[in-house]
Design an enzyme around this catalytic site. Sequence first.
Site, PDB file in Angstrom:
ATOM      1  CB  ILE A  51      -0.871   0.018   1.276  1.00  0.00           C
ATOM      2  CG1 ILE A  51      -1.691  -1.262   1.421  1.00  0.00           C
ATOM      3  CG2 ILE A  51      -1.763   1.260   1.294  1.00  0.00           C
ATOM      4  CD1 ILE A  51      -2.318  -1.445   2.813  1.00  0.00           C
ATOM      5  N   GLY A  52       0.816   2.073  -1.010  1.00  0.00           N
ATOM      6  CA  GLY A  52       1.659   3.275  -1.082  1.00  0.00           C
ATOM      7  C   GLY A  52       2.943   2.973  -1.830  1.00  0.00           C
ATOM      8  CG  ASP A  91       0.124   5.534  -4.637  1.00  0.00           C
ATOM      9  OD1 ASP A  91       1.166   5.299  -3.973  1.00  0.00           O
ATOM     10  OD2 ASP A  91      -0.330   6.695  -4.806  1.00  0.00           O
ATOM     11  CD  GLN A 110      -3.312   3.636   3.556  1.00  0.00           C
ATOM     12  OE1 GLN A 110      -2.403   4.420   3.392  1.00  0.00           O
ATOM     13  NE2 GLN A 110      -3.154   2.587   4.317  1.00  0.00           N
ATOM     14  CG  HIS A 137       3.150   7.218   6.440  1.00  0.00           C
ATOM     15  ND1 HIS A 137       3.251   5.873   6.210  1.00  0.00           N
ATOM     16  CD2 HIS A 137       4.095   7.798   5.660  1.00  0.00           C
ATOM     17  CE1 HIS A 137       4.220   5.651   5.339  1.00  0.00           C
ATOM     18  NE2 HIS A 137       4.740   6.807   4.973  1.00  0.00           N
TER      19      HIS A 137
HETATM   20  C1  LIG Z   1       5.966   7.242   1.398  1.00  0.00           C
HETATM   21  S1  LIG Z   1       5.301   7.068  -0.228  1.00  0.00           S
HETATM   22  C2  LIG Z   1       5.631   5.351  -0.528  1.00  0.00           C
HETATM   23  C3  LIG Z   1       7.076   5.059  -0.760  1.00  0.00           C
HETATM   24  C4  LIG Z   1       7.382   3.734  -1.401  1.00  0.00           C
HETATM   25  N1  LIG Z   1       6.667   2.628  -0.798  1.00  0.00           N
HETATM   26  C5  LIG Z   1       8.859   3.450  -1.332  1.00  0.00           C
HETATM   27  O1  LIG Z   1       9.297   2.747  -0.402  1.00  0.00           O
HETATM   28  O2  LIG Z   1       9.582   3.919  -2.213  1.00  0.00           O
HETATM   29  C6  LIG Z   1       3.589   7.142   0.111  1.00  0.00           C
HETATM   30  C7  LIG Z   1       2.667   6.833  -1.041  1.00  0.00           C
HETATM   31  O3  LIG Z   1       1.355   6.648  -0.497  1.00  0.00           O
HETATM   32  C8  LIG Z   1       0.406   7.163  -1.401  1.00  0.00           C
HETATM   33  N2  LIG Z   1      -0.826   7.484  -0.679  1.00  0.00           N
HETATM   34  C9  LIG Z   1      -1.126   8.612   0.014  1.00  0.00           C
HETATM   35  N3  LIG Z   1      -2.368   8.544   0.508  1.00  0.00           N
HETATM   36  C10 LIG Z   1      -2.873   7.346   0.132  1.00  0.00           C
HETATM   37  C11 LIG Z   1      -4.129   6.709   0.332  1.00  0.00           C
HETATM   38  N4  LIG Z   1      -5.110   7.292   1.013  1.00  0.00           N
HETATM   39  N5  LIG Z   1      -4.302   5.472  -0.211  1.00  0.00           N
HETATM   40  C12 LIG Z   1      -3.309   4.877  -0.928  1.00  0.00           C
HETATM   41  N6  LIG Z   1      -2.108   5.444  -1.161  1.00  0.00           N
HETATM   42  C13 LIG Z   1      -1.883   6.664  -0.623  1.00  0.00           C
HETATM   43  C14 LIG Z   1       1.090   8.378  -2.009  1.00  0.00           C
HETATM   44  O4  LIG Z   1       0.537   8.701  -3.280  1.00  0.00           O
HETATM   45  C15 LIG Z   1       2.545   7.927  -2.095  1.00  0.00           C
HETATM   46  O5  LIG Z   1       2.835   7.395  -3.370  1.00  0.00           O
END
Ligand SMILES: C[S@@+](CC[C@H](N)C(=O)[O-])C[C@H]1O[C@@H](n2cnc3c(N)ncnc32)[C@H](O)[C@@H]1O
Length: 257
Positions: A51-52, A91, A110, A137
Amino acid sequence: MKKSLTEIANHFGTDKGTEGPSQKWNPHNYTDIYEPYLDNFRESHINFLEIGLGVTGKNWRADIVHGKNSGGASIKMWYEYFSNAKIFGIDINECSYLDNDRIKTFVIDQGTIKQLDYFMEKSGIDEFDIIIDDGSHIPDHQQTSLSYFFKKLKKGGLYIIEDLLDNGIGDNKSGRMSSNKVVNTRNVLKQFYLTGKFSTPNMLSDEAYLASNIEWIRFHAPEKSIKYKLGKSIFHPIGKKYYYKKDSEKVCVIKKK
Ligand SMILES: C[S@@+](CC[C@H](N)C(=O)[O-])C[C@H]1O[C@@H](n2cnc3c(N)ncnc32)[C@H](O)[C@@H]1O
């Protein structure tokens, strides 16, 4: 010799490794923690969900996408590490450019159950072996996703939550990852670990299911701090004595019975 998970992380520039996308970014080194948990699954035909994905777009500004990281660094890492896995990613930003023979991504929030139901229907998967939450987060989202996806985890499977932050009620944090509705996720899970009861208010649903299906929880990556003592009129450090700050862990790994 096979590459370590950390080496693969550093190649793609995810901050789960020790280098991150660039020198401007603080990497977490979660991969050294993960590899002993994941090694047994490395060549298995598992179903894996992240997720993300660290992809920038109109719904979320993902600052991690710079330097070595051209977007989706972690899902590229999982693809290389788990050589036979089916890898799913969700995402809120569109990133179908990451899809290939074993990766499939979905635009899903999510924190919205209807969308999670849609994802499960379209994925064609009943259960996952490993799920890792590195999404918004926001504690509400982490807890909604945990409640939902723990039921979709195989027996003996692992559920990992990254970036357990001090961002819930009472933590006095503001910003896009904070919540004034629920307690932070570390606290909710640590209370359960210590007492068998989840702290409230939380966004968990079916606490009884979680309580009876969690085999164990491990908390990792506590923050380090310098010890301070009161000097004449100011605080100053005592040499280079470090200690691990209580209740500052950033990652937890949960095993299903
Ligand atoms: C910290 S980044 C992830 C980094 C990646 N996993 C890495 O290790 O390189 C957070 C991601 O979560 C996504 N995100 C933010 N809110 C979200 C939501 N409500 N549901 C799903 N994804 C979400 C953002 O678009 C972003 O791409």
